[in-house]
Design a protein around this motif. Structure first.
Motif, PDB file in Angstrom:
ATOM      1  N   LYS A 116      17.180  16.268   0.191  1.00 14.81           N
ATOM      2  CA  LYS A 116      17.907  15.015   0.211  1.00 14.81           C
ATOM      3  C   LYS A 116      17.040  13.910  -0.386  1.00 14.81           C
ATOM      4  O   LYS A 116      15.822  13.960  -0.323  1.00 14.81           O
ATOM      5  N   VAL A 117      17.720  12.923  -0.954  1.00 17.00           N
ATOM      6  CA  VAL A 117      16.990  11.785  -1.505  1.00 17.00           C
ATOM      7  C   VAL A 117      16.346  11.030  -0.354  1.00 17.00           C
ATOM      8  O   VAL A 117      17.020  10.634   0.593  1.00 17.00           O
ATOM      9  N   PRO A 118      15.023  10.825  -0.398  1.00 19.55           N
ATOM     10  CA  PRO A 118      14.347  10.140   0.719  1.00 19.55           C
ATOM     11  C   PRO A 118      14.741   8.670   0.788  1.00 19.55           C
ATOM     12  O   PRO A 118      15.129   8.070  -0.204  1.00 19.55           O
ATOM     13  N   MET A 119      14.626   8.104   1.969  1.00 19.66           N
ATOM     14  CA  MET A 119      14.941   6.700   2.184  1.00 19.66           C
ATOM     15  C   MET A 119      13.821   6.050   2.991  1.00 19.66           C
ATOM     16  O   MET A 119      13.405   6.553   4.016  1.00 19.66           O
ATOM     17  N   GLN A 120      13.345   4.929   2.497  1.00  9.53           N
ATOM     18  CA  GLN A 120      12.347   4.147   3.212  1.00  9.53           C
ATOM     19  C   GLN A 120      13.007   2.839   3.607  1.00  9.53           C
ATOM     20  O   GLN A 120      13.081   1.902   2.820  1.00  9.53           O
ATOM     21  N   GLY A 121      13.507   2.799   4.817  1.00 10.32           N
ATOM     22  CA  GLY A 121      14.308   1.650   5.216  1.00 10.32           C
ATOM     23  C   GLY A 121      15.556   1.596   4.348  1.00 10.32           C
ATOM     24  O   GLY A 121      16.381   2.489   4.355  1.00 10.32           O
ATOM     25  N   LYS A 122      15.687   0.554   3.558  1.00 13.00           N
ATOM     26  CA  LYS A 122      16.810   0.427   2.631  1.00 13.00           C
ATOM     27  C   LYS A 122      16.430   0.838   1.210  1.00 13.00           C
ATOM     28  O   LYS A 122      17.221   0.696   0.293  1.00 13.00           O
ATOM     29  N   TRP A 123      15.204   1.355   1.030  1.00 17.44           N
ATOM     30  CA  TRP A 123      14.736   1.675  -0.320  1.00 17.44           C
ATOM     31  C   TRP A 123      15.011   3.142  -0.632  1.00 17.44           C
ATOM     32  O   TRP A 123      14.407   4.038  -0.067  1.00 17.44           O
ATOM     33  N   LYS A 124      15.906   3.376  -1.544  1.00 15.28           N
ATOM     34  CA  LYS A 124      16.280   4.727  -1.916  1.00 15.28           C
ATOM     35  C   LYS A 124      15.237   5.331  -2.861  1.00 15.28           C
ATOM     36  O   LYS A 124      14.759   4.672  -3.770  1.00 15.28           O
ATOM     37  N   GLY A 125      14.906   6.612  -2.624  1.00 16.17           N
ATOM     38  CA  GLY A 125      13.971   7.314  -3.489  1.00 16.17           C
ATOM     39  C   GLY A 125      12.512   7.195  -3.070  1.00 16.17           C
ATOM     40  O   GLY A 125      11.634   7.713  -3.744  1.00 16.17           O
ATOM     41  N   PHE A 126      12.248   6.535  -1.967  1.00 17.03           N
ATOM     42  CA  PHE A 126      10.885   6.372  -1.465  1.00 17.03           C
ATOM     43  C   PHE A 126      10.789   6.975  -0.074  1.00 17.03           C
ATOM     44  O   PHE A 126      11.593   6.667   0.803  1.00 17.03           O
ATOM     45  N   ASP A 127       9.789   7.828   0.127  1.00 22.45           N
ATOM     46  CA  ASP A 127       9.604   8.426   1.439  1.00 22.45           C
ATOM     47  C   ASP A 127       9.276   7.356   2.471  1.00 22.45           C
ATOM     48  O   ASP A 127       8.591   6.370   2.171  1.00 22.45           O
ATOM     49  N   PRO A 128       9.734   7.529   3.691  1.00 22.47           N
ATOM     50  CA  PRO A 128       9.430   6.549   4.743  1.00 22.47           C
ATOM     51  C   PRO A 128       7.953   6.536   5.080  1.00 22.47           C
ATOM     52  O   PRO A 128       7.238   7.503   4.850  1.00 22.47           O
ATOM     53  N   VAL A 129       7.507   5.417   5.607  1.00 28.14           N
ATOM     54  CA  VAL A 129       6.148   5.311   6.140  1.00 28.14           C
ATOM     55  C   VAL A 129       6.274   5.291   7.650  1.00 28.14           C
ATOM     56  O   VAL A 129       6.882   4.392   8.220  1.00 28.14           O
ATOM     57  N   VAL A 130       5.712   6.303   8.319  1.00 30.72           N
ATOM     58  CA  VAL A 130       5.896   6.473   9.750  1.00 30.72           C
ATOM     59  C   VAL A 130       4.539   6.623  10.432  1.00 30.72           C
ATOM     60  O   VAL A 130       3.701   7.415   9.990  1.00 30.72           O
ATOM     61  N   PHE A 131       4.325   5.851  11.491  1.00 33.99           N
ATOM     62  CA  PHE A 131       3.103   6.031  12.274  1.00 33.99           C
ATOM     63  C   PHE A 131       3.173   7.366  13.017  1.00 33.99           C
ATOM     64  O   PHE A 131       4.190   7.694  13.624  1.00 33.99           O
ATOM     65  N   VAL A 132       2.082   8.128  12.940  1.00 33.92           N
ATOM     66  CA  VAL A 132       2.012   9.402  13.667  1.00 33.92           C
ATOM     67  C   VAL A 132       1.673   9.105  15.120  1.00 33.92           C
ATOM     68  O   VAL A 132       0.589   8.599  15.424  1.00 33.92           O
TER      69      VAL A 132
END
Length: 838
Positions: free
Chosen positions: A596-612
């Motif tokens: 699937k196309v990654p989503m970073q918040g509302k930004w399509k095509g960018f993988d999310p940034v998530v705290f581990v």
């Protein structure tokens, strides 16, 4: 060099991929020179270099007076010569002093004969104006270095050291702007138009160099570029720095978000108002804007054919908007560099003058003439003209009414309509006061008939002589323009009314982020309407300059020296066509199907940034490597690029400052479109052996220098003979170690990732951290590599280039016996003294 924020021409990218010469060529006519039809085509060459002549260029710059008449012939002669190669030594590199020594004691002498043959006094020499002999100038062009057999060893040296991050191949004048920015280790720095990343790398060096040894800086660098593919080049370039203090973003510079946290909305969402930062503001901004790029003629002679005065005129408005947005993001007391690789005053002094007029007393143009005294530069111009289709124009009052949409009042030295200054403050039809300083809208400019007999040249009353123009014939370089601005107080209210930026754009972005069903197009429409109030040219994204060839070459050739190990998955490089996303296997739910196309918040095509936040993962890493939280905290500093943290492939480490920016970004609805963040510290080992180990995450070679001082387990000290054997063979069975006792020590390690450290001869077979209490003793001479302890062997987890670079370091410094063997083959490199040289 004014390349950021533009789209590179497709033909240029293709030329570099196909390793074509950086010279525009054209087919030679089959007809003979004398016009006869008796020529034999097959006896003539098919291609010939372009003639480096452009009458429009010569007429334009003669009229502008950028050089004196007596200098003109020399100026043009130098412009037609290839640009000498230049490079910079990474001041934070482990082998910085050694590389400088090699340059001074080896190549300066060995290449001297070649220089004399070419008519030069010196082959290579340090740039006199760059501190600590860290930057070097070669009297050979990049083409000569690549093609000349005598220079082959020097070329291979440059390629290898560039790939591993010890040097950066960069045009000499491109190194200047960061030196005038006065960056400190605790500064937040924004590089607005950063690709391909040479200056970003330089800023990171300065931040790390100014910090305490063994500690991470409190500051950070945000490197932004509008073009997605150019962001890959930027990531690849800065990846060699191995820093956790970097964020790479992908925005239009003129709409870069300020991430301002609205207190009332924060309380509604339950967000604490006691966040470390509630707005993204910067201590330093580098605004190296898109430009026509005629300062790079020596590197890109195809500009001779394409150059015209309209290129600079068309970019003028965009340059103003970018610079003003940079100032709005700057803290009071902070400094901003405005720079271009153009000699055109319409792109240079005219933009600076307009900035000063709009900002009033809130911004000061600094006099830095006492800085870098050995750098030859010329003061900025106080007067110039504007060239349009109809000819030369000395004042805005002479601009025909039908041309006022393209020729703006801000392009002229005074920035005013001198015909009748009282008309400039008359109210328009909407009742708004419309002064000359608002001259970005054609409809708002009062129409005044030109008077032919009034041809007096305008002269600016602003201190533009404080700007710097570097000319090619002064130091055998390219051309560059630099202005240093300091923000004395908040920008006036008229700035926000004029630009619709600052608080207005920030609020628009915030409102968009808080509406989950809002389409991107509707937001683009609202922001576009704001920008249209500025200028028709405000949304121009022209790539008029030339790509940094070294960055392009390295991205294309990144994998050429890497040996693929299917079982252990060695380090990977980013290539130009690779998406800035996690690998497909990172998302287990999509295995076997299309991702699937990654989503970073509302930004399509960018993988999310998530705290581990998975305690099992974090505690497993801490326990396996013996890392203590008080010494090197992992909680809150580890991020991943996958929402499914159970299948995370890579874990990145972020510094305290980057962590705070990420927290703010989450609080304001992820306004930042993040392409890359932090330092890749751990990577999941997906091979069969990786699934059976206590900790499936191995330490990446990029993250090893940062985490090494805090590891107390899984460390093996190795004598020189076995260390070299590891580098050469990449994998060694325990029974094949030169030193039998080392095989037992390796067997005692827990299966999984480990760190092998070159012993200094004092404790060849020592094993650090068996109790999990003593950290590794690290100093500037410590040499270590990341490895994998398998069932019966030890494998190196580093790139082929890293291994080759270390082997060459040892070969240069290790004394040899008559038989050619290394002294101390029993593992001793010669004791502590020898270790210092390594």
């Amino acid at each position: 060099m004014g390349r950021g924020g533009r789209h590179r021409g497709r033909s240029q990218r293709k030329d570099f991929k196909e390793s074509r010469e950086n010279v525009w060529k054209r087919p030679k006519s089959e007809a003979s020179v004398d016009g006869s039809d008796n020529a034999v085509p097959e006896q003539k060459p098919t291609w010939e270099p372009i003639v480096t002549v452009n009458p429009n260029f010569e007429e334009y710059y003669k009229e502008q007076g950028v050089v004196k008449a007596q200098e003109w012939d020399l100026f043009m002669e130098i412009l037609r010569k290839p640009l000498p190669a230049a490079f910079r030594v990474n001041s934070n590199g482990q082998f910085c002093d050694e590389i400088i020594s090699i340059l001074e004691n080896d190549f300066m002498k060995s290449l001297q004969a070649e220089a004399i043959e070419g008519g030069e006094l010196e082959a290579i020499k340090p740039l006199p104006w760059y501190p600590k002999n860290l930057a070097w100038h070669s009297n050979f062009s990049r083409k000569e270095i690549r093609k000349n057999q005598t220079l082959e060893r020097f070329h291979e040296f440059l390629k290898l050291e560039n790939e591993v991050g010890n040097i950066t191949r960069q045009e000499a004048v491109s190194m200047v702007p960061p030196l005038f920015l006065d960056v400190h280790s605790d500064h937040f720095v924004l590089d607005m138009c950063a690709a391909p990343g040479s200056k970003t790398f330089q800023l990171l060096e300065i931040i790390h160099e100014a910090s305490e040894p063994g500690s991470l800086p409190n500051g950070l660098v945000v490197a932004n570029d509008v073009d997605f593919k150019r962001s890959n080049l930027l990531i690849h370039q800065t990846k060699r720095m191995c820093t956790s203090n970097l964020i790479v973003t992908n925005h239009e510079g003129q709409q870069f978000p300020g991430c301002r946290l609205n207190k009332s909305r924060a309380s509604e969402k339950g967000i604490s108002e006691n966040m470390p930062i509630n707005q993204l503001a910067f201590d330093r901004v580098l605004c190296d804007v898109p430009c026509s790029g005629d300062g790079t003629l020596r590197k890109a002679p195809d500009i001779w054919r394409k150059w015209n005065s309209g290129m600079g005129n068309g970019l003028h408005s965009l340059q103003i908007i970018l610079a003003m947005r940079g100032l709005s993001l700057l803290k009071v007391g902070g400094k901003m560099i405005y720079s271009t690789c153009s000699m055109n005053p319409v792109e240079d002094e005219a933009v600076v003058a307009e900035i000063l007029r709009r900002c009033g007393d809130s911004v000061e143009l600094l006099d830095v003439s006492d800085k870098l005294p050995e750098l030859i530069r010329r003061p900025g111009l106080k007067k110039w003209k504007v060239r349009d289709k109809g000819g030369w124009i000395t004042s805005y009052k002479d601009v025909p009414q039908n041309r006022r949409g393209g020729v703006l009042v801000s392009m002229f030295p005074s920035g005013k309509n001198l015909k009748d200054s009282t008309e400039t403050t008359q109210k328009n039809e909407n009742g708004d006061v419309n002064g000359c300083e608002d001259g970005l809208k054609e409809a708002d400019v009062p129409v005044v008939d030109a008077t032919p007999d009034e041809q007096a040249e305008e002269v600016s009353d602003l201190p533009l002589e404080r700007c710097m123009r570097i000319m090619p014939h002064d130091q055998n370089t390219g051309a560059f323009f630099i202005a240093v601005l300091q923000k004395i107080s908040p920008l006036p209210d008229s700035y926000f009314n004029t630009y619709g930026s600052g608080e207005l754009i920030d609020s628009l972005l915030t409102e968009f982020q808080e509406k989950p069903n809002t389409k991107r197009n509707s937001t683009a429409k609202s922001t576009d309407s704001t920008e249209k109030s500025l200028s028709k040219e405000s949304v121009v994204t022209v790539d008029a300059a030339v790509p940094d060839e070294s960055a392009v070459e390295k991205v294309i050739e990144a994998d050429s020296n890497n040996e693929k190990d299917d079982s252990l998955e060695p380090e990977k490089k980013i290539t130009e066509g690779e998406s800035i996303t996690e690998d497909k296997e990172a998302n287990s739910s999509n295995v076997g199907g299309k991702r699937k196309v990654p989503m970073q918040g509302k930004w399509k095509g960018f993988d999310p940034v998530v705290f581990v936040k998975d305690e099992t993962v974090i505690n497993g890493i801490k326990e396996f490597y013996g890392i203590k939280d008080e010494a090197f905290p992992l909680h809150g500093h580890l991020v991943a690029r996958n929402n499914d943290t159970s299948s995370v492939k890579r874990i990145y480490y972020v510094s305290k400052s980057v962590k705070e920016v990420l927290q703010l970004n989450f609080a304001v609805g992820q306004q930042l479109k993040i392409a890359s963040v932090g330092l890749k510290m751990f990577e999941r080992q997906s091979a069969k052996e990786g699934s059976s180990t206590l900790c499936p995450f191995r330490i990446s070679s990029e993250g090893l220098p940062v985490i090494l001082p805090y590891i107390t387990k899984q460390v093996l000290y190795t004598p020189m003979a076995d260390f070299k054997l590891l580098l050469q063979d990449k994998s060694i069975k325990f029974l094949d170690f030169v030193n039998p006792q080392l095989a037992q020590k390796a067997t005692d390690l827990v299966m999984g990732s480990c760190v092998v450290i070159l012993s200094d001869g004092c404790d060849f077979y020592g094993f650090a951290g068996t109790s999990g209490e003593e950290p590794v003793k690290v100093d500037a001479s410590t040499i270590a590599i990341s490895c994998w302890r398998g069932k019966a062997s030890l494998a190196v987890m580093a790139t082929a280039a890293d291994c080759q670079e270390l082997l060459e370091r040892f070969a240069e410094k290790t004394p040899k016996t008559e038989g050619g063997s290394v002294n101390g083959s029993n593992g001793d490199l010669g004791g502590p003294q020898a270790m210092e040289t390594a």
